[in-house]
Design an enzyme around this catalytic site. Structure first.
Site, PDB file in Angstrom:
ATOM      1  CD  GLU A  34      79.523 -80.175  21.017  1.00  0.00           C
ATOM      2  OE1 GLU A  34      78.633 -79.398  20.634  1.00  0.00           O
ATOM      3  OE2 GLU A  34      80.715 -79.842  21.095  1.00  0.00           O
ATOM      4  CB  CYS A 252      87.167 -60.665   8.555  1.00  0.00           C
ATOM      5  SG  CYS A 252      85.624 -60.298   9.424  1.00  0.00           S
TER       6      CYS A 252
END
Ligand code: SF4
Length: 388
Positions: A34, A252
């Site tokens: 990360e 969407c």
């Protein structure tokens, strides 16, 4: 579970990335990936990640290393504060958590270099805890999916996106999903999941069924988090998103209203300041003079070439220069400014006396290439070693 999270999980099982080297790893490896992935693409990170883990296989090994060793293994990845913070955090884990990577969100968030989204990604992927991530890619997905206008760097927009990110999480109550996956794969009754069956690898139906029927959020939060990351990286990309293959296309807002190209709202571009400097490659035989930067700031803790800013005197009085060559100039772009660099190669007749000054060292060029040096210095040293 929302249609959004269910669809993403099913899509990830069939189409997401499953071969990233940190997947299935412990919290240390997830954390490392990360941090490396902040500001850096997956393809660039992978070889660095592999080398780093080989050298520092766990948090204790990282804490035991010197900052110099950590930065040498970070060399080339850029944004060196990440490497320094990683090292500080490892030492903190050893002193405050007995060398065991913390499991609580608040404890992870307290580590240097870890923000809310990174802490959430570690909790979700390593410990299967229910936390929402919101990195740059996820912001793009959510602004489009929910039709949110306004620059994502604006606090009010960011707050809105955090609320959405939380609300779209798999809910953890073991909800029934009102779709039949076999039908979904044949794109008959799964409203937002309209991929042709030929797109699915063998066992896709089985794997998607698994993801939708085993609705234990403790298992699914990691897949959902990976799905968001994969979607931002491979489908809902900044330019030319692959909406035709998107599992949430039907809901969407940006797609349905023709606003994909205008979302997320671009940030107002500032004029990037430009600076000029000369980098001195001071050589004596095969040795080169390097100077160590202070512990913080630009290239903090790294070995750099002597740098002369505009108007500064270039040469030290003790140098007897036999040959000097000006190499081709180039530009290095930092986050906040551009640096136009003119490299000058100076071959000294002999090493100056005293040979060493505080914070500087003469190093064999080959050794220097393995030291903690920033990318432009590495590129120049490589040119020297190849005879340019
Ligand atoms: Fe992104 Fe297109 Fe999917 Fe909308 S339909 S979430 S814009 S890839």
């Amino acid at each position: 579970m929302s249609g959004f999270s269910a669809n993403l999980i099913a899509w990830q099982r069939c189409h997401g990335r499953h071969d990233l080297p940190w997947q299935g790893g412990d919290a240390y490896r997830v954390w490392l990936s990360e941090i490396m992935l902040q500001q850096t693409q997956v393809a660039t990170v992978i070889p660095y990640y592999r080398r780093f883990v080989e050298f520092f296989p766990d948090v204790v090994a990282l804490a035991d290393a010197s900052e110099e060793q950590v930065l040498a293994h970070w060399s080339g990845l850029g944004y060196y504060a990440r490497g320094r913070n990683l090292h500080r955090a490892a030492r903190m884990i050893v002193t405050q958590h007995a060398g065991k990577f913390p499991e609580q969100f608040e404890h992870i968030l307290a580590l240097p270099g870890v923000g809310r989204s990174t802490a959430a990604a570690i909790c979700a992927q390593a410990y299967h805890q229910r936390h929402a991530i919101l990195d740059g890619n996820v912001k793009r997905v959510l602004t489009r999916y929910c039709g949110i206008a306004g620059a994502t760097a604006v606090k009010s927009v960011e707050n809105q996106l955090w609320l959405l990110a939380e609300s779209l999480l798999p809910n953890g109550h073991g909800d029934e999903v009102d779709v039949d996956v076999d039908d979904a794969i044949c794109h008959a009754s799964f409203p937002h999941y309209a991929l042709p069956i030929s797109n699915f690898p063998p066992q896709a139906g089985e794997r998607a069924n698994e993801s939708l029927r085993e609705l234990d959020v403790n298992c699914e939060i990691a897949t959902y988090t990976q799905a968001l990351m994969d979607m931002g990286a491979t489908l809902c990309t900044r330019t030319r998103p692959k909406c035709a293959s998107c599992p949430v296309q039907g809901a969407c807002v940006a797609y349905q209203t023709g606003r994909v190209a205008e979302l997320p709202t671009p940030k107002v571009r500032k004029v990037v300041p430009e600076r000029r400097a000369t980098f001195l490659l001071v050589m004596s035989g095969r040795e080169i003079l390097l100077e160590k930067r202070g512990p913080s700031g630009l290239w903090g803790g790294l070995w750099c070439l002597p740098q002369r800013d505009e108007g500064e005197h270039e040469y030290e009085p003790g140098w007897t220069i036999g040959e000097q060559i000006t190499l081709p100039a180039f530009t290095h772009v930092f986050t906040h400014f551009k640096l136009h660099i003119t490299p000058r190669l100076l071959r000294l007749v002999h090493k100056p006396c005293p040979m060493q000054q505080a914070g500087s060292v003469w190093m064999d060029v080959d050794d220097a290439l393995n030291a903690a040096i920033p990318t432009p210095v590495r590129q120049l040293l490589e040119k020297i070693t190849t005879g340019i």
